[in-house]
Design a protein around this motif. Structure first.
Motif, PDB file in Angstrom:
ATOM      1  N   ILE A  26       2.861   9.386 -14.797  1.00  0.00           N
ATOM      2  CA  ILE A  26       2.153   8.515 -13.861  1.00  0.00           C
ATOM      3  C   ILE A  26       0.662   8.461 -14.171  1.00  0.00           C
ATOM      4  N   ASP A  27       0.116   7.261 -14.149  1.00  0.00           N
ATOM      5  CA  ASP A  27      -1.326   7.070 -14.242  1.00  0.00           C
ATOM      6  C   ASP A  27      -1.834   6.816 -12.827  1.00  0.00           C
ATOM      7  N   ARG A  28      -2.210   7.885 -12.144  1.00  0.00           N
ATOM      8  CA  ARG A  28      -2.612   7.754 -10.744  1.00  0.00           C
ATOM      9  C   ARG A  28      -3.931   7.010 -10.578  1.00  0.00           C
ATOM     10  N   ASP A  29      -4.681   6.874 -11.661  1.00  0.00           N
ATOM     11  CA  ASP A  29      -5.985   6.212 -11.586  1.00  0.00           C
ATOM     12  C   ASP A  29      -5.970   4.814 -12.199  1.00  0.00           C
ATOM     13  N   HIS A  30      -4.791   4.241 -12.373  1.00  0.00           N
ATOM     14  CA  HIS A  30      -4.712   2.865 -12.870  1.00  0.00           C
ATOM     15  C   HIS A  30      -5.445   1.945 -11.892  1.00  0.00           C
ATOM     16  N   PRO A  31      -6.286   1.027 -12.384  1.00  0.00           N
ATOM     17  CA  PRO A  31      -7.082   0.171 -11.476  1.00  0.00           C
ATOM     18  C   PRO A  31      -6.236  -0.588 -10.459  1.00  0.00           C
ATOM     19  N   ASP A  32      -5.100  -1.125 -10.883  1.00  0.00           N
ATOM     20  CA  ASP A  32      -4.239  -1.862  -9.949  1.00  0.00           C
ATOM     21  C   ASP A  32      -3.743  -0.941  -8.835  1.00  0.00           C
ATOM     22  N   LEU A  33      -3.363   0.267  -9.223  1.00  0.00           N
ATOM     23  CA  LEU A  33      -2.854   1.221  -8.250  1.00  0.00           C
ATOM     24  C   LEU A  33      -3.946   1.649  -7.278  1.00  0.00           C
ATOM     25  N   LEU A  34      -5.139   1.908  -7.799  1.00  0.00           N
ATOM     26  CA  LEU A  34      -6.248   2.314  -6.928  1.00  0.00           C
ATOM     27  C   LEU A  34      -6.565   1.221  -5.905  1.00  0.00           C
ATOM     28  N   ALA A  35      -6.591  -0.029  -6.366  1.00  0.00           N
ATOM     29  CA  ALA A  35      -6.898  -1.137  -5.453  1.00  0.00           C
ATOM     30  C   ALA A  35      -5.824  -1.283  -4.381  1.00  0.00           C
ATOM     31  N   ALA A  36      -4.552  -1.188  -4.782  1.00  0.00           N
ATOM     32  CA  ALA A  36      -3.451  -1.304  -3.817  1.00  0.00           C
ATOM     33  C   ALA A  36      -3.471  -0.154  -2.828  1.00  0.00           C
ATOM     34  N   ARG A  37      -3.769   1.037  -3.312  1.00  0.00           N
ATOM     35  CA  ARG A  37      -3.792   2.208  -2.448  1.00  0.00           C
ATOM     36  C   ARG A  37      -4.935   2.110  -1.436  1.00  0.00           C
ATOM     37  N   GLU A  38      -6.102   1.652  -1.887  1.00  0.00           N
ATOM     38  CA  GLU A  38      -7.240   1.503  -0.976  1.00  0.00           C
ATOM     39  C   GLU A  38      -6.955   0.463   0.101  1.00  0.00           C
ATOM     40  N   ARG A  39      -6.327  -0.646  -0.315  1.00  0.00           N
ATOM     41  CA  ARG A  39      -5.990  -1.678   0.673  1.00  0.00           C
ATOM     42  C   ARG A  39      -4.988  -1.143   1.691  1.00  0.00           C
ATOM     43  N   LEU A  40      -3.960  -0.438   1.214  1.00  0.00           N
ATOM     44  CA  LEU A  40      -2.955   0.102   2.121  1.00  0.00           C
ATOM     45  C   LEU A  40      -3.569   1.107   3.083  1.00  0.00           C
ATOM     46  N   GLU A  41      -4.380   2.007   2.563  1.00  0.00           N
ATOM     47  CA  GLU A  41      -4.988   3.020   3.427  1.00  0.00           C
ATOM     48  C   GLU A  41      -5.877   2.375   4.481  1.00  0.00           C
ATOM     49  N   ALA A  42      -6.663   1.361   4.073  1.00  0.00           N
ATOM     50  CA  ALA A  42      -7.543   0.685   5.022  1.00  0.00           C
ATOM     51  C   ALA A  42      -6.740  -0.046   6.095  1.00  0.00           C
ATOM     52  N   ALA A  43      -5.623  -0.673   5.696  1.00  0.00           N
ATOM     53  CA  ALA A  43      -4.814  -1.422   6.656  1.00  0.00           C
ATOM     54  C   ALA A  43      -4.173  -0.499   7.674  1.00  0.00           C
ATOM     55  N   VAL A  44      -3.638   0.628   7.215  1.00  0.00           N
ATOM     56  CA  VAL A  44      -2.983   1.560   8.136  1.00  0.00           C
ATOM     57  C   VAL A  44      -4.023   2.231   9.026  1.00  0.00           C
ATOM     58  N   GLU A  45      -5.165   2.586   8.446  1.00  0.00           N
ATOM     59  CA  GLU A  45      -6.220   3.215   9.249  1.00  0.00           C
ATOM     60  C   GLU A  45      -6.718   2.264  10.334  1.00  0.00           C
ATOM     61  N   ALA A  46      -6.782   0.961  10.037  1.00  0.00           N
ATOM     62  CA  ALA A  46      -7.229  -0.011  11.036  1.00  0.00           C
ATOM     63  C   ALA A  46      -6.258  -0.060  12.219  1.00  0.00           C
TER      64      ALA A  46
END
Length: 229
Positions: free
Chosen positions: A124-144
């Protein structure tokens, strides 16, 4: 979902040409079929079974995805994006903040997060740019969603995004043999989804304020989960 990620060759994902409408539909069908079959069989499901389920030929699958890891990468991104969509829609459309949280949690079940987490591998490439962007969006949406419920006084204050996502992951992990056509009927748990939603409802009731007990440890963020993994 903190762990939900997949490996793809760096640079592949940012350089794909614009697809024709029919090619885009095929690509989406392949990803959807891969999600379904990987839930049923695991990450090693034959790619020709995925192609058959998607209604395309093997050559079409390989035109879109060079190998299994690239396909898993896009399945992961799809799940994360769809889960974020559900959180954003619940917050925008529900007038009651805790009802928005309930709606999101029950909707997240449909993404089969618990079944898809085992797709992860040592590559796994945990720091892949696509993955980082998707993870940040998901975390922000759930936190909201959680912040709105917390601000309304309905969500206990000792819960964070990591706690919620771990619970959803654990409660949506299918029982052994569930969903696999290869399993005899006697080994399956009938109406599994019914039990999942019942148990999620019990969990959600436990999230409401005022809290009836003090939780051990500290609230977990997604960063906490990533560090521990």
């Amino acid at each position: 979902m903190a762990a939900v990620a997949a490996c793809a060759k760096s640079g592949k994902q940012g350089q794909q040409p614009r697809l024709r409408a029919d090619a885009l539909r095929n690509r989406e069908r392949i990803i959807a079929a891969a999600r379904e079959t990987m839930v049923e069989y695991g990450a090693e499901v034959p790619l020709d079974e995925i192609a058959r389920r998607a209604g395309v030929g093997n050559a079409t699958l390989y035109r879109h995805f060079a190998d299994r890891l690239e396909l898993i990468h896009h399945v992961t991104l799809s799940v994360m994006s769809r889960t974020a969509d559900r959180a954003e829609s619940a917050l925008a459309e529900e007038p009651d903040a805790f009802q928005a949280l309930r709606r999101f949690v029950h909707a997240a079940v449909e993404e089969r997060i618990g079944a898809l987490c085992p797709l992860l591998s040592d590559g796994i490439d945990r720091d892949h740019p696509d993955l980082l962007a998707a993870r940040e969006r998901l975390e922000a949406a759930v936190e909201a969603v959680m912040a709105a419920a917390r601000d309304s006084g309905q969500l206990r204050t000792d819960i964070a995004v990591g706690d919620l996502m771990v619970a959803i992951t654990q409660l949506t992990r299918p029982l052994p043999g569930w969903g696999s056509p290869r399993t005899e009927s006697g080994g399956r748990c009938l109406n599994f989804d019914q039990f999942v939603h019942r148990h999620l409802q019990l969990f959600l009731d436990g999230l409401q304020a005022p809290a009836r007990s003090e939780l051990p440890g500290a609230a977990a963020t997604l960063d906490d989960l990533r560090r521990r993994s």
